[in-house]
Design a protein around this motif. Structure first.
Motif, mmCIF file in Angstrom:
data_model
loop_
_atom_site.group_PDB
_atom_site.id
_atom_site.type_symbol
_atom_site.label_atom_id
_atom_site.label_comp_id
_atom_site.label_asym_id
_atom_site.label_seq_id
_atom_site.Cartn_x
_atom_site.Cartn_y
_atom_site.Cartn_z
ATOM 1 N N GLN A 1 -22.597 -61.024 22.693
ATOM 2 C CA GLN A 1 -22.834 -59.620 23.024
ATOM 3 C C GLN A 1 -21.662 -58.823 22.470
ATOM 4 O O GLN A 1 -20.509 -59.229 22.624
ATOM 5 C CB GLN A 1 -22.908 -59.420 24.536
ATOM 6 C CG GLN A 1 -24.077 -60.131 25.196
ATOM 7 C CD GLN A 1 -24.022 -59.971 26.712
ATOM 8 O OE1 GLN A 1 -23.718 -58.895 27.216
ATOM 9 N NE2 GLN A 1 -24.305 -61.045 27.425
ATOM 10 N N LEU A 2 -21.980 -57.710 21.819
ATOM 11 C CA LEU A 2 -20.950 -56.862 21.232
ATOM 12 C C LEU A 2 -20.840 -55.557 22.005
ATOM 13 O O LEU A 2 -21.808 -55.089 22.606
ATOM 14 C CB LEU A 2 -21.287 -56.566 19.763
ATOM 15 C CG LEU A 2 -21.465 -57.776 18.850
ATOM 16 C CD1 LEU A 2 -21.917 -57.317 17.464
ATOM 17 C CD2 LEU A 2 -20.199 -58.592 18.762
ATOM 18 N N TRP A 3 -19.657 -54.974 21.977
ATOM 19 C CA TRP A 3 -19.464 -53.654 22.552
ATOM 20 C C TRP A 3 -20.273 -52.651 21.729
ATOM 21 O O TRP A 3 -20.343 -52.753 20.506
ATOM 22 C CB TRP A 3 -17.995 -53.258 22.531
ATOM 23 C CG TRP A 3 -17.153 -54.001 23.521
ATOM 24 C CD1 TRP A 3 -16.402 -55.117 23.289
ATOM 25 C CD2 TRP A 3 -16.961 -53.680 24.894
ATOM 26 N NE1 TRP A 3 -15.768 -55.519 24.440
ATOM 27 C CE2 TRP A 3 -16.089 -54.649 25.443
ATOM 28 C CE3 TRP A 3 -17.448 -52.672 25.730
ATOM 29 C CZ2 TRP A 3 -15.689 -54.636 26.773
ATOM 30 C CZ3 TRP A 3 -17.038 -52.661 27.061
ATOM 31 C CH2 TRP A 3 -16.173 -53.631 27.566
ATOM 32 N N LYS A 4 -20.871 -51.673 22.419
ATOM 33 C CA LYS A 4 -21.705 -50.659 21.772
ATOM 34 C C LYS A 4 -21.089 -49.277 21.992
ATOM 35 O O LYS A 4 -20.330 -49.089 22.946
ATOM 36 C CB LYS A 4 -23.110 -50.688 22.374
ATOM 37 C CG LYS A 4 -23.811 -52.025 22.209
ATOM 38 C CD LYS A 4 -25.132 -52.018 22.937
ATOM 39 C CE LYS A 4 -25.738 -53.423 22.907
ATOM 40 N NZ LYS A 4 -26.836 -53.556 23.844
ATOM 41 N N PRO A 5 -21.451 -48.299 21.156
ATOM 42 C CA PRO A 5 -20.905 -46.941 21.334
ATOM 43 C C PRO A 5 -21.149 -46.387 22.736
ATOM 44 O O PRO A 5 -20.283 -45.721 23.311
ATOM 45 C CB PRO A 5 -21.639 -46.116 20.279
ATOM 46 C CG PRO A 5 -22.017 -47.105 19.232
ATOM 47 C CD PRO A 5 -22.297 -48.395 19.976
ATOM 48 N N GLU A 6 -22.304 -46.695 23.301
ATOM 49 C CA GLU A 6 -22.619 -46.167 24.639
ATOM 50 C C GLU A 6 -21.784 -46.786 25.759
ATOM 51 O O GLU A 6 -21.814 -46.315 26.897
ATOM 52 C CB GLU A 6 -24.118 -46.311 24.948
ATOM 53 C CG GLU A 6 -24.662 -47.714 24.861
ATOM 54 C CD GLU A 6 -25.242 -48.071 23.492
ATOM 55 O OE1 GLU A 6 -26.083 -48.975 23.455
ATOM 56 O OE2 GLU A 6 -24.855 -47.482 22.481
ATOM 57 N N ASP A 7 -21.020 -47.829 25.447
ATOM 58 C CA ASP A 7 -20.140 -48.425 26.450
ATOM 59 C C ASP A 7 -18.909 -47.554 26.708
ATOM 60 O O ASP A 7 -18.160 -47.792 27.660
ATOM 61 C CB ASP A 7 -19.703 -49.833 26.019
ATOM 62 C CG ASP A 7 -20.862 -50.817 26.000
ATOM 63 O OD1 ASP A 7 -21.772 -50.690 26.848
ATOM 64 O OD2 ASP A 7 -20.864 -51.712 25.126
ATOM 65 N N VAL B 1 -16.024 -51.033 19.854
ATOM 66 C CA VAL B 1 -17.359 -51.107 19.258
ATOM 67 C C VAL B 1 -17.384 -52.155 18.144
ATOM 68 O O VAL B 1 -16.532 -52.183 17.268
ATOM 69 C CB VAL B 1 -17.817 -49.734 18.726
ATOM 70 C CG1 VAL B 1 -19.115 -49.851 17.939
ATOM 71 C CG2 VAL B 1 -17.986 -48.760 19.883
ATOM 72 N N GLY B 2 -18.373 -53.050 18.242
ATOM 73 C CA GLY B 2 -18.548 -54.108 17.254
ATOM 74 C C GLY B 2 -17.777 -55.375 17.558
ATOM 75 O O GLY B 2 -17.988 -56.396 16.914
ATOM 76 N N TYR C 1 -18.033 -58.591 23.372
ATOM 77 C CA TYR C 1 -17.988 -58.242 24.786
ATOM 78 C C TYR C 1 -18.089 -59.532 25.605
ATOM 79 O O TYR C 1 -17.409 -59.718 26.596
ATOM 80 C CB TYR C 1 -19.143 -57.291 25.120
ATOM 81 C CG TYR C 1 -19.345 -57.047 26.595
ATOM 82 C CD1 TYR C 1 -18.509 -56.172 27.272
ATOM 83 C CD2 TYR C 1 -20.355 -57.689 27.300
ATOM 84 C CE1 TYR C 1 -18.681 -55.943 28.633
ATOM 85 C CE2 TYR C 1 -20.540 -57.465 28.645
ATOM 86 C CZ TYR C 1 -19.694 -56.593 29.312
ATOM 87 O OH TYR C 1 -19.863 -56.373 30.650
#
Length: 148
Positions: free
Chosen positions: A80-86, A92-93, A96
């Protein structure tokens, strides 16, 4: 890493001392017998730093894996990767979470002890290191396969 003197590590749990522990901080703390095996089998992959473990007369050391290798097999692992909405733009990218970790062994080379780049919470050891630690009956060490 260079430090003067010994690190001091408090005991947070009562009970029998372990040969391998992450000291509640994801920092490996190992008994001298474990450290000796690791430095003999993987001298260029580890650094040991003297540590005083509260209430323990035996010698313990902090184990530092000196290699970080880009080797996570993202297609075989559950990533799972960090997303902009986090809300954390610097993350980001980046990873996670990495569950069911698998590594691409073609990227590892001759490393016997290392951490995977981007997911440094995992400490990876080679099969011969695993077998040596099992032969020593290293308490506290748990192993999970990361290759297919």
């Amino acid at each position: 890493m260079h430090l003067e003197g010994h690190l001091r590590i408090p005991i947070e749990r009562v009970g029998r001392p372990l040969d391998y522990s992450e000291a509640g901080l994801m920092v490996p703390v190992v008994h001298v017998k474990t450290a000796t095996a690791l430095t003999e089998l993987a001298p260029s992959d580890v650094q040991i730093i003297p540590a005083d473990v509260e209430g323990q007369p035996d010698q313990y050391l902090v184990l530092v894996a000196t290699r970080v290798i880009r080797c996570i097999d993202e297609s075989a692992s559950k990533v799972q990767l960090w997303k902009p909405e986090d809300g954390l733009p610097d993350m980001v990218g980046k990873y996670y979470a990495v569950d069911d970790l698998h590594i691409d062994t073609t990227q590892v080379g001759n490393a016997k002890v290392f951490r995977p780049e981007g997911w440094e919470v995992a400490l990876i050891v080679s099969q011969d290191i695993k077998e040596a630690l099992e032969a020593l009956i290293t308490t506290g060490a748990n192993f999970e396969a990361v290759t297919s």
